[in-house]
Scaffold this active site. Structure first.
Site, short mmCIF file in Angstrom:
data_model
loop_
_atom_site.label_atom_id
_atom_site.label_comp_id
_atom_site.label_asym_id
_atom_site.label_seq_id
_atom_site.Cartn_x
_atom_site.Cartn_y
_atom_site.Cartn_z
N SER A 72 0.85 -1.21 0.00
CA SER A 72 0.00 0.00 0.00
C SER A 72 0.88 1.24 0.00
O SER A 72 0.40 2.34 -0.27
CB SER A 72 -0.92 0.00 1.22
OG SER A 72 -0.20 -0.22 2.41
N GLU A 209 -9.32 -9.38 3.72
CA GLU A 209 -9.62 -7.98 3.38
C GLU A 209 -10.97 -7.84 2.70
O GLU A 209 -11.26 -8.52 1.71
CB GLU A 209 -8.51 -7.42 2.45
CG GLU A 209 -8.79 -5.97 2.06
CD GLU A 209 -7.60 -5.24 1.46
OE1 GLU A 209 -6.49 -5.81 1.41
OE2 GLU A 209 -7.80 -4.08 1.04
O1 KIV Z 1 -0.45 -3.41 1.62
C1 KIV Z 1 -1.11 -3.35 2.66
O2 KIV Z 1 -1.10 -2.35 3.38
C2 KIV Z 1 -1.94 -4.48 3.00
C3 KIV Z 1 -2.91 -4.30 4.12
C4 KIV Z 1 -4.13 -3.63 3.59
C5 KIV Z 1 -3.24 -5.57 4.78
O3 KIV Z 1 -1.85 -5.50 2.40
#
Ligand code: KIV
Length: 290
Positions: A72, A209
């Site tokens: 992310s 998720e």
């Molecule tokens: O990349 C990320 O932050 C994630 C979380 C949403 C679990 O995979």
């Protein structure tokens, strides 16, 4: 600089933050076994994302169980619209920063798009770099039975794996957008089969998720690995949030399930405006001369 005579670092008064950081240091590392034991005792697991040393220090002092260097970071730190452009080098760079300063939490690094889907040897090499060079204790990969061979191989060579089911951001185009998953009985059954397969392959935890609460609760009951929910309701063994969503730094868009625990974005904007005014008026750095 050497400590002056009489200025003993052991006896020097410490700030409250420093004391907390030291107390956390004394608690020791969270291990994979600790997460399994938490599930067995019914204690919830707290996980947040972190992408740099400043945040990792602060979050680690709050005694989180897991710090996830999530891909992310592509969206909340690097300004991309999806996680797809994130590279292994990006992940290594940020994982090193987080791992360097984390004393307590288990550091997990996301494997970015195309670093584990092409071949099992590729996946081992890339996961190995996140552990060996990045300093992570484990990796996270998206998918269920489609990545089972990778999970089995990584676990067999000693690399702990966190699974990720439900909304898979790296498959955003295949999923036609960031939308809730497992909404039909068939899709929920497929997700359950994926979760059981990952559990049997030896993942130490599974992120769930954006799926219905009842599906997440049923998976949590069925698998031995702890489940960590994000938009998956209270029935999971733990919860995770993207730290920029949790602390009001994500700009206008945050997913509907994210809760804001602070409005840091507003604080920083107000502070920046005050700084600009003081520079323009000459109030800063006049006070520095006093
Ligand atoms: O990349 C990320 O932050 C994630 C979380 C949403 C679990 O995979």
């Amino acid at each position: 600089m050497a400590a002056a005579a009489g200025d003993n670092p052991e006896t020097r008064p410490r700030s409250a933050t420093m004391k907390k950081i030291m107390a956390v240091g004394q608690r020791g590392r969270v291990r994979i076994r600790d997460l399994k034991e938490k599930k067995a005792r019914g204690e919830k697991i707290a996980m947040l994302t972190a992408y740099d040393a400043a945040f990792a220090r602060l979050l680690d002092a709050a005694a989180l169980d897991v710090l996830l260097v999530g891909d992310s970071l592509g969206m909340v730190v690097l300004g991309y619209e999806t996680t797809i452009p994130v590279t292994l080098d990006d992940m290594l760079h940020h994982t090193k920063a987080v791992a360097r300063v984390t004393r307590h939490a288990l550091v997990v690094a996301d494997m970015p798009f195309l670093t584990y889907q092409v071949s099992v040897p590729d996946a081992v090499r890339n996961a190995g770099r996140l552990i060996q060079e990045g300093g992570a204790a484990a990796v996270k990969i998206e998918g269920g039975r489609a990545v089972l061979d990778v999970v089995e191989r990584l676990v067999s060579v000693g690399i702990p794996v966190m699974g990720h089911l439900g909304l898979l951001p790296q498959s955003v185009h295949q999923l036609s957008g960031f939308r809730k998953q497992a909404m039909t009985a068939d899709a929920a059954e497929r997700l359950m089969d994926d979760a059981v397969a990952l559990d049997q392959a030896g993942v130490f935890a599974i992120v769930l998720e954006s799926i219905p609460d009842e599906v997440a609760a049923a998976v949590t009951e069925r698998v031995s690995a702890p489940t960590i929910g994000i938009g998956a309701g209270p029935g999971c063994d733990g919860q995770v949030l993207v730290c920029h969503d949790a602390f009001g730094l994500a700009g206008e868009y945050s997913p509907p399930f994210a809760r804001r625990y602070a409005q840091l974005g507003e604080l920083i904007s107000a502070a920046a405006r005050e700084y600009v005014e003081e520079v323009r008026s000459g109030a800063f750095a006049a006070h520095a001369l006093k």
